[in-house]
Scaffold this motif. Structure first.
Motif, PDB file in Angstrom:
ATOM      1  N   ALA A  74       0.864  -1.182   0.000  1.00  0.00           N
ATOM      2  CA  ALA A  74       0.000   0.000   0.000  1.00  0.00           C
ATOM      3  C   ALA A  74       0.903   1.235   0.000  1.00  0.00           C
ATOM      4  O   ALA A  74       2.055   1.172   0.434  1.00  0.00           O
ATOM      5  N   PRO A  75       0.386   2.356  -0.481  1.00  0.00           N
ATOM      6  CA  PRO A  75       1.225   3.556  -0.577  1.00  0.00           C
ATOM      7  C   PRO A  75       1.601   4.180   0.765  1.00  0.00           C
ATOM      8  O   PRO A  75       2.563   4.940   0.839  1.00  0.00           O
ATOM      9  N   ASP A  76       0.868   3.858   1.838  1.00  0.00           N
ATOM     10  CA  ASP A  76       1.244   4.382   3.154  1.00  0.00           C
ATOM     11  C   ASP A  76       0.761   3.430   4.243  1.00  0.00           C
ATOM     12  O   ASP A  76      -0.069   2.551   4.005  1.00  0.00           O
ATOM     13  N   LYS A  77       1.302   3.605   5.452  1.00  0.00           N
ATOM     14  CA  LYS A  77       1.023   2.685   6.555  1.00  0.00           C
ATOM     15  C   LYS A  77      -0.450   2.687   6.951  1.00  0.00           C
ATOM     16  O   LYS A  77      -1.012   1.640   7.262  1.00  0.00           O
ATOM     17  N   LYS A 112      -3.167   3.105   5.081  1.00  0.00           N
ATOM     18  CA  LYS A 112      -3.914   2.265   4.138  1.00  0.00           C
ATOM     19  C   LYS A 112      -3.538   0.797   4.299  1.00  0.00           C
ATOM     20  O   LYS A 112      -4.382  -0.085   4.201  1.00  0.00           O
ATOM     21  N   LEU A 113      -2.270   0.534   4.547  1.00  0.00           N
ATOM     22  CA  LEU A 113      -1.823  -0.842   4.740  1.00  0.00           C
ATOM     23  C   LEU A 113      -2.492  -1.459   5.964  1.00  0.00           C
ATOM     24  O   LEU A 113      -2.957  -2.593   5.916  1.00  0.00           O
ATOM     25  N   ASP A 114      -2.562  -0.706   7.044  1.00  0.00           N
ATOM     26  CA  ASP A 114      -3.206  -1.217   8.254  1.00  0.00           C
ATOM     27  C   ASP A 114      -4.671  -1.561   8.000  1.00  0.00           C
ATOM     28  O   ASP A 114      -5.178  -2.573   8.476  1.00  0.00           O
ATOM     29  N   LYS A 115      -5.371  -0.737   7.223  1.00  0.00           N
ATOM     30  CA  LYS A 115      -6.769  -1.027   6.899  1.00  0.00           C
ATOM     31  C   LYS A 115      -6.875  -2.263   6.008  1.00  0.00           C
ATOM     32  O   LYS A 115      -7.765  -3.091   6.199  1.00  0.00           O
ATOM     33  N   GLY A 127      -8.311  -7.490   6.429  1.00  0.00           N
ATOM     34  CA  GLY A 127      -8.938  -8.544   5.661  1.00  0.00           C
ATOM     35  C   GLY A 127      -8.059  -9.755   5.413  1.00  0.00           C
ATOM     36  O   GLY A 127      -8.482 -10.726   4.818  1.00  0.00           O
ATOM     37  N   PHE A 128      -6.827  -9.709   5.897  1.00  0.00           N
ATOM     38  CA  PHE A 128      -5.879 -10.806   5.680  1.00  0.00           C
ATOM     39  C   PHE A 128      -5.406 -11.365   7.008  1.00  0.00           C
ATOM     40  O   PHE A 128      -5.269 -10.647   7.984  1.00  0.00           O
TER      41      PHE A 128
END
Length: 60
Positions: A45-48, A50-53, A57-58
């Motif tokens: 993801a482009p930033d932390k 967004k990655l955390d969100k 789901g994983f």
């Protein structure tokens, strides 16, 4: 990458999910059987934030 292979520029190791979705003239796909090959997958993801969100789901 498939375009290079079709032009005779080499070979590649591809995941089955990709091979199942494409039909490329001049490229032959040969399944590898009984091999212990594995690959690691990464979530990007482009930033932390967004990655955390996305990670919700994983199972990481």
């Amino acid at each position: 990458m498939i375009g290079f292979i079709a032009q005779g520029q080499g070979i590649s190791y591809l995941p089955s999910i990709m091979v199942e979705k494409i039909d490329y003239r001049g490229v032959v796909f040969v399944p590898l059987k009984d091999t212990p090959l594995k690959r690691e997958m990464y979530l990007y993801a482009p930033d932390k934030n967004k990655l955390d969100k996305l990670k919700l789901g994983f199972d990481t």
